[in-house]
Design a protein around this motif. Structure first.
Motif, short mmCIF file in Angstrom:
data_model
loop_
_atom_site.label_atom_id
_atom_site.label_comp_id
_atom_site.label_asym_id
_atom_site.label_seq_id
_atom_site.Cartn_x
_atom_site.Cartn_y
_atom_site.Cartn_z
N TRP A 288 0.81 -1.21 0.00
CA TRP A 288 0.00 0.00 0.00
C TRP A 288 0.85 1.27 0.00
N GLN A 289 2.14 1.14 0.24
CA GLN A 289 2.98 2.33 0.32
C GLN A 289 3.22 2.92 -1.07
N SER A 290 3.16 4.25 -1.12
CA SER A 290 3.45 4.97 -2.36
C SER A 290 4.85 5.56 -2.26
N SER A 291 5.27 6.25 -3.31
CA SER A 291 6.58 6.90 -3.28
C SER A 291 6.63 8.01 -2.23
N GLY B 243 8.38 3.26 3.59
CA GLY B 243 9.04 2.94 4.85
C GLY B 243 10.47 2.52 4.55
N PRO B 244 11.47 3.21 5.08
CA PRO B 244 12.86 2.88 4.77
C PRO B 244 13.22 1.43 5.06
N ALA C 281 5.01 0.61 -4.48
CA ALA C 281 6.15 1.46 -4.87
C ALA C 281 7.48 0.80 -4.52
N GLY C 282 7.60 0.30 -3.29
CA GLY C 282 8.86 -0.30 -2.88
C GLY C 282 9.21 -1.54 -3.68
N TYR C 283 8.21 -2.37 -3.92
CA TYR C 283 8.40 -3.59 -4.72
C TYR C 283 8.82 -3.23 -6.14
#
Length: 240
Positions: free
Chosen positions: A95-98, A102-103, A158-160
């Protein structure tokens, strides 16, 4: 008597690779899993007598060192890895976007999705365990394509996506860096499609058996001119 080395072999796409390859007694399979304390019921159910289950935590360089030593022990002096399938991967906090990355989540994905495949190839090469015509398949995603990802609405993972784009660039570098050592080597990255696995999640429509069967067809048909390419499981070349 080809030798296949597969990471992430205890579930999902990796498990299906083992299942299909185990149908032939001629195939030696090195099935890498994160920990030997995992539930191995499904893997053992599809494994052949020539399948060797070995511990390989792709997020740990120390674990990869141990894995390479076990590969050397299993293969002895007369066999080398003909097909290396870097399948192990994670999609954390999709669910995280740019704007909300989360570092720690991003670093964990890069460790497994990029650094793991890099060190596995490096250490197997250093140990002299890759055949002169080895085929390396780095399992990526359409989300790792700059063009394909830019067209996805709403935005997601985003992270993936960032980690898989990194894996794609790693593939390009490996495809050239292996040449002086193994002139016949071919390194590719491949999008398996949206597969019905735990990682695929809700909405996935592609059966693992179809995706993996198609990918094996592409893998077994690779020629030297295919080195460094990005493929869809159908054999279509994917835009970077």
């Amino acid at each position: 008597m080809p030798v296949y080395c597969i990471t992430g072999a205890n579930r999902g796409i990796g498990l299906e690779f083992v299942r299909q390859l185990a149908q032939s007694s001629e195939n030696t399979i090195l099935a890498g899993i994160r920990t030997l304390t995992s539930d191995l019921t499904d893997l053992k159910a599809v494994a052949s007598p020539s399948t060797h289950i070995l511990e390989c935590d792709s997020s740990s360089v120390q674990s990869i060192h141990g894995f390479v030593k076990e590969v050397a022990r299993v293969l002895g002096s007369d066999k080398k890895v003909d097909y290396l399938l870097n399948v192990a991967g994670v999609n954390i906090a999709s669910w995280q976007s740019s704007l909300t990355l989360g570092p720690d989540d991003l670093q964990a994905q890069i460790a497994i999705n990029v650094i793991g495949p890099a060190k596995i190839v490096e250490l197997l090469l250093d140990a002299g365990l890759l055949s002169k015509d080895v085929r390396v398949l780095n399992m990526t995603s359409g989300l790792g394509s700059m063009q394909r990802s830019s067209e996805i609405k709403p935005r997601k993972c985003a992270g993936y996506s960032i980690s898989k784009a990194g894996l794609n660039m790693l593939t390009v570098h490996q495809s050239e860096d292996l040449k002086p050592h193994l002139p016949g080597a071919v390194v590719i990255c491949m999008d398996p499609g949206w597969v019905k696995t735990r990682m695929g999640g809700e909405g996935a429509m592609l059966e693992p058996s179809h995706s993996v069967g198609s990918m094996l067809g592409v893998l077994h048909g690779l020629k030297e001119g295919d080195n460094g390419k990005f493929y869809h499981y159908t054999g279509e070349v994917v835009p970077w």
